[in-house]
Design a protein around this motif. Structure first.
Motif, PDB file in Angstrom:
ATOM      1  N   CYS A 163       0.824  -1.415   0.092  1.00 17.04           N
ATOM      2  CA  CYS A 163       0.016  -0.015  -0.009  1.00 17.04           C
ATOM      3  C   CYS A 163       0.932   1.241  -0.050  1.00 17.04           C
ATOM      4  CB  CYS A 163      -0.995  -0.080   1.285  1.00 17.04           C
ATOM      5  SG  CYS A 163      -2.348  -1.082   0.893  1.00 17.04           S
ATOM      6  N   GLN A 164       1.961   1.333   0.791  1.00 13.78           N
ATOM      7  CA  GLN A 164       2.930   2.325   0.495  1.00 13.78           C
ATOM      8  C   GLN A 164       3.399   2.382  -0.599  1.00 13.78           C
ATOM      9  OE1 GLN A 164       6.318   1.891   3.419  1.00 13.78           O
ATOM     10  NE2 GLN A 164       6.929   4.101   3.499  1.00 13.78           N
ATOM     11  N   SER A 165       3.752   1.463  -1.296  1.00 12.39           N
ATOM     12  CA  SER A 165       4.479   1.772  -2.733  1.00 12.39           C
ATOM     13  C   SER A 165       3.353   2.164  -3.745  1.00 12.39           C
ATOM     14  CB  SER A 165       4.900   0.459  -3.064  1.00 12.39           C
ATOM     15  OG  SER A 165       6.255   0.030  -2.248  1.00 12.39           O
ATOM     16  N   ARG A 166       2.138   1.714  -3.653  1.00 13.05           N
ATOM     17  CA  ARG A 166       1.034   2.004  -4.383  1.00 13.05           C
ATOM     18  C   ARG A 166       0.681   3.454  -4.389  1.00 13.05           C
ATOM     19  NH1 ARG A 166      -2.921  -1.958  -3.885  1.00 13.05           N
ATOM     20  NH2 ARG A 166      -3.388  -1.137  -1.859  1.00 13.05           N
ATOM     21  N   THR A 167       0.814   4.240  -3.164  1.00 12.18           N
ATOM     22  CA  THR A 167       0.483   5.630  -2.711  1.00 12.18           C
ATOM     23  C   THR A 167       1.690   6.301  -3.351  1.00 12.18           C
ATOM     24  OG1 THR A 167      -0.930   4.701  -0.806  1.00 12.18           O
ATOM     25  CG2 THR A 167      -0.242   6.990  -0.866  1.00 12.18           C
ATOM     26  N   ASN A 168       2.639   5.882  -3.004  1.00 14.82           N
ATOM     27  CA  ASN A 168       3.958   6.594  -3.287  1.00 14.82           C
ATOM     28  C   ASN A 168       4.227   6.927  -5.107  1.00 14.82           C
ATOM     29  OD1 ASN A 168       4.732   7.155  -0.739  1.00 14.82           O
ATOM     30  ND2 ASN A 168       6.167   5.499  -0.766  1.00 14.82           N
ATOM     31  N   VAL A 169       3.618   5.472  -5.564  1.00 16.83           N
ATOM     32  CA  VAL A 169       3.614   5.565  -7.233  1.00 16.83           C
ATOM     33  C   VAL A 169       2.695   6.373  -7.516  1.00 16.83           C
ATOM     34  CG1 VAL A 169       3.478   4.168  -9.267  1.00 16.83           C
ATOM     35  CG2 VAL A 169       4.773   3.533  -7.304  1.00 16.83           C
ATOM     36  N   ALA A 170       1.564   6.570  -7.180  1.00 19.73           N
ATOM     37  CA  ALA A 170       0.251   7.261  -7.665  1.00 19.73           C
ATOM     38  C   ALA A 170       0.832   8.863  -7.292  1.00 19.73           C
ATOM     39  CB  ALA A 170      -1.131   6.912  -6.789  1.00 19.73           C
ATOM     40  N   ALA A 171       1.292   9.197  -6.297  1.00 18.26           N
ATOM     41  CA  ALA A 171       1.690  10.553  -5.830  1.00 18.26           C
ATOM     42  C   ALA A 171       2.817  11.170  -6.955  1.00 18.26           C
ATOM     43  CB  ALA A 171       2.284  10.876  -4.494  1.00 18.26           C
ATOM     44  N   PHE A 172       3.788  10.142  -7.263  1.00 17.37           N
ATOM     45  CA  PHE A 172       4.834  10.346  -8.335  1.00 17.37           C
ATOM     46  C   PHE A 172       4.219  10.550  -9.731  1.00 17.37           C
ATOM     47  CE2 PHE A 172       7.700   9.057 -11.777  1.00 17.37           C
ATOM     48  CZ  PHE A 172       8.811   9.866 -11.345  1.00 17.37           C
ATOM     49  N   ARG A 173       3.274   9.646 -10.112  1.00 17.32           N
ATOM     50  CA  ARG A 173       2.738  10.092 -11.382  1.00 17.32           C
ATOM     51  C   ARG A 173       1.857  11.230 -11.334  1.00 17.32           C
ATOM     52  NH1 ARG A 173       0.919   3.617 -12.051  1.00 17.32           N
ATOM     53  NH2 ARG A 173       3.243   2.913 -12.965  1.00 17.32           N
ATOM     54  N   ALA A 174       1.171  11.612 -10.181  1.00 19.37           N
ATOM     55  CA  ALA A 174       0.323  12.767 -10.332  1.00 19.37           C
ATOM     56  C   ALA A 174       1.269  14.186 -10.394  1.00 19.37           C
ATOM     57  CB  ALA A 174      -0.550  12.862  -9.143  1.00 19.37           C
ATOM     58  N   ARG A 175       2.592  14.040  -9.685  1.00 22.38           N
ATOM     59  CA  ARG A 175       3.232  15.277  -9.809  1.00 22.38           C
ATOM     60  C   ARG A 175       4.053  15.240 -11.145  1.00 22.38           C
ATOM     61  NH1 ARG A 175       4.904  12.978  -4.715  1.00 22.38           N
ATOM     62  NH2 ARG A 175       6.789  12.045  -5.711  1.00 22.38           N
ATOM     63  N   HIS A 176       4.480  14.228 -11.758  1.00 23.42           N
ATOM     64  CA  HIS A 176       4.843  14.066 -13.046  1.00 23.42           C
ATOM     65  C   HIS A 176       3.888  14.464 -14.265  1.00 23.42           C
ATOM     66  CE1 HIS A 176       7.635  12.927 -16.195  1.00 23.42           C
ATOM     67  NE2 HIS A 176       6.645  12.251 -16.758  1.00 23.42           N
ATOM     68  N   THR A 177       2.800  13.973 -13.950  1.00 22.09           N
ATOM     69  CA  THR A 177       1.683  14.583 -15.042  1.00 22.09           C
ATOM     70  C   THR A 177       1.409  15.852 -14.742  1.00 22.09           C
ATOM     71  OG1 THR A 177       0.631  12.324 -15.167  1.00 22.09           O
ATOM     72  CG2 THR A 177      -0.600  14.203 -15.889  1.00 22.09           C
ATOM     73  N   ALA A 178       1.247  16.660 -13.526  1.00 19.01           N
ATOM     74  CA  ALA A 178       1.221  17.944 -13.300  1.00 19.01           C
ATOM     75  C   ALA A 178       2.367  18.848 -13.810  1.00 19.01           C
ATOM     76  CB  ALA A 178       0.988  18.106 -11.836  1.00 19.01           C
ATOM     77  N   HIS A 179       3.459  18.384 -13.891  1.00 19.05           N
ATOM     78  CA  HIS A 179       4.672  18.976 -14.142  1.00 19.05           C
ATOM     79  C   HIS A 179       4.908  19.011 -15.640  1.00 19.05           C
ATOM     80  CE1 HIS A 179       8.691  20.515 -14.013  1.00 19.05           C
ATOM     81  NE2 HIS A 179       9.191  19.666 -14.610  1.00 19.05           N
ATOM     82  N   THR A 180       4.785  18.094 -16.270  1.00 26.12           N
ATOM     83  CA  THR A 180       4.782  17.916 -17.583  1.00 26.12           C
ATOM     84  C   THR A 180       3.494  18.200 -18.497  1.00 26.12           C
ATOM     85  OG1 THR A 180       4.025  15.430 -17.888  1.00 26.12           O
ATOM     86  CG2 THR A 180       6.520  16.012 -17.612  1.00 26.12           C
ATOM     87  N   GLY A 181       2.308  18.412 -17.890  1.00 25.81           N
ATOM     88  CA  GLY A 181       1.166  18.508 -18.667  1.00 25.81           C
ATOM     89  C   GLY A 181       0.477  19.793 -18.682  1.00 25.81           C
TER      90      GLY A 181
END
Length: 181
Positions: A163-181
C-alpha cells in the motif's frame, strides 16, 4: 527501543486487526476458518467453534472496529460496555510464550464474548497510557485495513509496503503529470 506495552497486548491488537481485516475482505467467513485463525494466533477457546459461534463473532467484530476507530474517551466507555455485556471477570493467567497477564473471561467462556472482552482489555491499556492513536487504518485511500502501529514515534501510515508503494507511485505519477502536462 521497544514499545512500553506488554508483548501480549500487542499480540492481541495485531490479532484483532487480523480478524477484522480478514472478515471484511471475505477471507474469514466460516467456523473452520475462524478455528484455524484462532489456532494460528494461539487464541484460546476456539477449537470447538460452531457456525453459530462464528456468526456471533462476526457481530462482535463490528464492536472491535468501532473501538479501533474511537477516540480515547469513547474507547473507555465502549470497553466498559463490552465488559458489562459479557460479564467480564478478569483473572491472571500464564500460557505459551506469555508471562502473567490478564484475561477478561473464564476458560470455556463463549468465543464471541471472549473475542470482544480480549479486545476491550487491550484497549483499556491503551486508554490508560493515552496510546489509542496507535490503532490505525491504512493511509492508502483504497485500503481500509486496520493495523497496530508499533513504530517508535507512531509514524507508520500504511498497513503494508504494498500500500505504501502504490500510494507513492500514484503521487509520483500525479506530480509528473502536473509538471509535464
Amino acid at each position: 527501543m521497544p514499545l512500553h506495552h506488554p508483548q501480549e497486548l500487542m499480540h492481541t491488537l495485531d490479532f484483532m486487526a487480523e480478524l477484522c481485516n480478514r472478515h471484511r475482505e471475505g477471507t474469514l467467513e466460516t467456523a473452520a476458518q475462524l478455528r484455524r485463525l484462532c489456532s494460528e494466533w494461539s487464541f484460546p477457546g476456539a477449537s470447538g467453534a460452531t457456525k453459530a459461534d462464528a456468526e456471533a463473532t462476526w457481530v462482535q467484530l463490528r464492536t472491535i472496529e468501532a473501538l479501533w476507530d474511537a477516540d480515547r474517551d469513547e474507547a473507555a466507555q465502549m470497553a466498559n460496555e463490552v465488559f458489562d455485556a459479557n460479564e467480564a471477570q478478569p483473572r491472571l493467567v500464564r500460557h505459551g510464550a506469555f508471562d502473567w497477564h490478564l484475561h477478561g473471561v473464564s476458560p470455556g467462556a463463549p468465543l464471541p464474548g471472549a473475542v470482544a472482552v480480549h479486545a476491550a482489555m487491550a484497549f483499556v491499556d491503551l486508554v490508560r497510557t493515552d496510546d489509542t492513536a496507535r490503532c490505525k487504518r491504512c493511509g492508502d485511500g483504497r485500503c481500509e485495513r486496520m493495523f497496530f502501529d508499533q513504530s517508535r514515534n507512531r509514524s507508520r501510515r500504511f498497513c503494508s509496503t504494498t500500500c505504501q508503494s502504490r500510494t507513492n507511485v500514484a503521487a509520483f505519477r500525479a506530480r509528473h503529470t502536473a509538471h509535464t502536462g
